[in-house]
Motif scaffolding. Structure first.
Motif, PDB file in Angstrom:
ATOM      1  N   ASP A  80      -4.594   6.812  -7.762  1.00  0.00           N
ATOM      2  CA  ASP A  80      -4.808   5.416  -8.151  1.00  0.00           C
ATOM      3  C   ASP A  80      -4.051   4.406  -7.292  1.00  0.00           C
ATOM      4  OD1 ASP A  80      -6.494   6.236 -10.167  1.00  0.00           O
ATOM      5  OD2 ASP A  80      -4.952   6.150 -11.734  1.00  0.00           O
ATOM      6  N   HIS A  81      -3.224   4.867  -6.375  1.00  0.00           N
ATOM      7  CA  HIS A  81      -2.469   3.929  -5.527  1.00  0.00           C
ATOM      8  C   HIS A  81      -3.464   3.030  -4.782  1.00  0.00           C
ATOM      9  CE1 HIS A  81       0.029   2.410  -2.287  1.00  0.00           C
ATOM     10  NE2 HIS A  81       1.084   2.771  -3.002  1.00  0.00           N
ATOM     11  N   PRO A  82      -3.241   1.715  -4.760  1.00  0.00           N
ATOM     12  CA  PRO A  82      -4.207   0.790  -4.138  1.00  0.00           C
ATOM     13  C   PRO A  82      -4.545   1.121  -2.680  1.00  0.00           C
ATOM     14  CG  PRO A  82      -2.612  -0.443  -5.416  1.00  0.00           C
ATOM     15  CD  PRO A  82      -2.131   0.981  -5.406  1.00  0.00           C
ATOM     16  N   LEU A  83      -3.571   1.536  -1.890  1.00  0.00           N
ATOM     17  CA  LEU A  83      -3.857   1.884  -0.494  1.00  0.00           C
ATOM     18  C   LEU A  83      -4.767   3.104  -0.416  1.00  0.00           C
ATOM     19  CD1 LEU A  83      -3.530   1.574   2.553  1.00  0.00           C
ATOM     20  CD2 LEU A  83      -1.404   2.912   2.368  1.00  0.00           C
TER      21      LEU A  83
ATOM     22  N   PHE B  16      -8.257   2.093  -1.336  1.00  0.00           N
ATOM     23  CA  PHE B  16      -8.855   1.351  -0.222  1.00  0.00           C
ATOM     24  C   PHE B  16      -9.370   2.299   0.852  1.00  0.00           C
ATOM     25  CE2 PHE B  16      -8.366  -0.590   3.993  1.00  0.00           C
ATOM     26  CZ  PHE B  16      -9.226  -1.677   3.869  1.00  0.00           C
ATOM     27  N   LEU B  17      -8.637   3.378   1.094  1.00  0.00           N
ATOM     28  CA  LEU B  17      -9.021   4.342   2.118  1.00  0.00           C
ATOM     29  C   LEU B  17     -10.149   5.268   1.674  1.00  0.00           C
ATOM     30  CD1 LEU B  17      -5.493   5.270   3.476  1.00  0.00           C
ATOM     31  CD2 LEU B  17      -7.178   3.746   4.523  1.00  0.00           C
ATOM     32  N   GLY B  18     -10.477   5.254   0.384  1.00  0.00           N
ATOM     33  CA  GLY B  18     -11.587   6.072  -0.099  1.00  0.00           C
ATOM     34  C   GLY B  18     -11.176   7.362  -0.776  1.00  0.00           C
ATOM     35  N   VAL B  19      -9.879   7.527  -1.052  1.00  0.00           N
ATOM     36  CA  VAL B  19      -9.428   8.717  -1.766  1.00  0.00           C
ATOM     37  C   VAL B  19      -9.849   8.573  -3.225  1.00  0.00           C
ATOM     38  CG1 VAL B  19      -7.419  10.059  -2.513  1.00  0.00           C
ATOM     39  CG2 VAL B  19      -7.470   9.068  -0.209  1.00  0.00           C
ATOM     40  N   THR B  20     -10.724   9.463  -3.669  1.00  0.00           N
ATOM     41  CA  THR B  20     -11.199   9.418  -5.058  1.00  0.00           C
ATOM     42  C   THR B  20     -10.698  10.609  -5.856  1.00  0.00           C
ATOM     43  OG1 THR B  20     -13.246  10.523  -4.429  1.00  0.00           O
ATOM     44  CG2 THR B  20     -13.264   8.103  -4.474  1.00  0.00           C
ATOM     45  N   GLY B  21     -10.136  11.576  -5.177  1.00  0.00           N
ATOM     46  CA  GLY B  21      -9.607  12.749  -5.866  1.00  0.00           C
ATOM     47  C   GLY B  21      -8.760  13.577  -4.930  1.00  0.00           C
ATOM     48  N   ILE B  22      -7.816  14.281  -5.512  1.00  0.00           N
ATOM     49  CA  ILE B  22      -6.977  15.221  -4.776  1.00  0.00           C
ATOM     50  C   ILE B  22      -6.913  16.492  -5.601  1.00  0.00           C
ATOM     51  CG2 ILE B  22      -4.699  15.711  -3.812  1.00  0.00           C
ATOM     52  CD1 ILE B  22      -4.186  12.692  -3.710  1.00  0.00           C
TER      53      ILE B  22
ATOM     54  N   VAL C 213      -4.563   6.569  10.066  1.00  0.00           N
ATOM     55  CA  VAL C 213      -5.117   6.998   8.777  1.00  0.00           C
ATOM     56  C   VAL C 213      -5.010   8.517   8.655  1.00  0.00           C
ATOM     57  CG1 VAL C 213      -7.201   7.079   7.342  1.00  0.00           C
ATOM     58  CG2 VAL C 213      -6.633   4.986   8.600  1.00  0.00           C
ATOM     59  N   ILE C 214      -5.251   9.223   9.762  1.00  0.00           N
ATOM     60  CA  ILE C 214      -5.106  10.682   9.742  1.00  0.00           C
ATOM     61  C   ILE C 214      -3.676  11.044   9.357  1.00  0.00           C
ATOM     62  CG2 ILE C 214      -5.124  12.781  11.147  1.00  0.00           C
ATOM     63  CD1 ILE C 214      -7.405  11.477  12.794  1.00  0.00           C
ATOM     64  N   TYR C 215      -2.694  10.394   9.991  1.00  0.00           N
ATOM     65  CA  TYR C 215      -1.289  10.668   9.689  1.00  0.00           C
ATOM     66  C   TYR C 215      -1.010  10.422   8.206  1.00  0.00           C
ATOM     67  CZ  TYR C 215       0.085  10.926  14.637  1.00  0.00           C
ATOM     68  OH  TYR C 215       0.239  11.293  15.936  1.00  0.00           O
ATOM     69  N   LEU C 216      -1.426   9.257   7.723  1.00  0.00           N
ATOM     70  CA  LEU C 216      -1.161   8.881   6.339  1.00  0.00           C
ATOM     71  C   LEU C 216      -1.777   9.887   5.369  1.00  0.00           C
ATOM     72  CD1 LEU C 216      -1.295   5.378   4.828  1.00  0.00           C
ATOM     73  CD2 LEU C 216      -2.575   7.200   3.754  1.00  0.00           C
ATOM     74  N   LEU C 217      -3.039  10.255   5.588  1.00  0.00           N
ATOM     75  CA  LEU C 217      -3.705  11.157   4.659  1.00  0.00           C
ATOM     76  C   LEU C 217      -3.177  12.586   4.751  1.00  0.00           C
ATOM     77  CD1 LEU C 217      -7.339   9.743   4.708  1.00  0.00           C
ATOM     78  CD2 LEU C 217      -5.585   9.482   2.936  1.00  0.00           C
ATOM     79  N   CYS C 218      -2.650  12.994   5.904  1.00  0.00           N
ATOM     80  CA  CYS C 218      -1.959  14.289   5.994  1.00  0.00           C
ATOM     81  C   CYS C 218      -0.743  14.279   5.074  1.00  0.00           C
ATOM     82  CB  CYS C 218      -1.525  14.582   7.430  1.00  0.00           C
ATOM     83  SG  CYS C 218      -2.851  15.152   8.523  1.00  0.00           S
ATOM     84  N   ASP C 219      -0.001  13.178   5.084  1.00  0.00           N
ATOM     85  CA  ASP C 219       1.178  13.048   4.237  1.00  0.00           C
ATOM     86  C   ASP C 219       0.790  13.056   2.755  1.00  0.00           C
ATOM     87  OD1 ASP C 219       4.005  12.691   3.893  1.00  0.00           O
ATOM     88  OD2 ASP C 219       3.638  10.565   3.504  1.00  0.00           O
TER      89      ASP C 219
END
Length: 134
Positions: A10-13, A16-22, A50-56
């Protein structure tokens, strides 16, 4: 679903990036998303930052499945190697696996793929911290 994992989703960032589930289970995490206009650089290529951020984010998601409620983790180090470019509309999968789960430090490997082809790999090191609740 784990309340802490839902907060990550649910984090706004992340929204925004399109993460709908983990997915988060037994030290493994997974994020799947489609590359949108929000995720490409001016050349129309999947943005490296974005790749770096989503890896984290994916690393943390997998780690959450192993952490006790009185412990949290922060990024200590992040190394990413990008090997292939992706474009608007491509589907990208981030998968993480905790390699070493310690009381003070954890190591997580992340693989980024699209269409079965390796796009990037990362090693994320997280420092474990006690959660202080009032």
């Amino acid at each position: 679903m784990n309340e802490r994992l839902q907060k990550v989703i649910d984090h706004p960032l992340h929204r925004f990036l399109g993460v709908t589930g983990i997915q988060s289970d037994a030290g493994r995490g997974e994020i799947v998303l489609t590359i949108t206009e929000n995720l490409v650089n001016p050349a129309g290529i999947f943005h490296g930052g974005v790749i770096y951020l989503l890896c984290d984010v994916c690393a943390y998601g997998g780690l959450l499945s192993l952490m006790e409620v009185d412990v949290d983790a922060v990024t200590h180090d992040l190394q990413v190697s990008v090997m292939r470019a992706l474009k608007l509309g491509d589907v990208v999968e981030f998968t993480s696996e905790v390699v070493k789960f310690g009381t003070r430090i954890c190591f997580i490997d992340v693989r980024v793929t699209s269409g079965g082809r390796l796009v990037a790999s990362a090693r994320v090191t997280k420092s474990m911290l006690p959660v202080h609740r009032p």
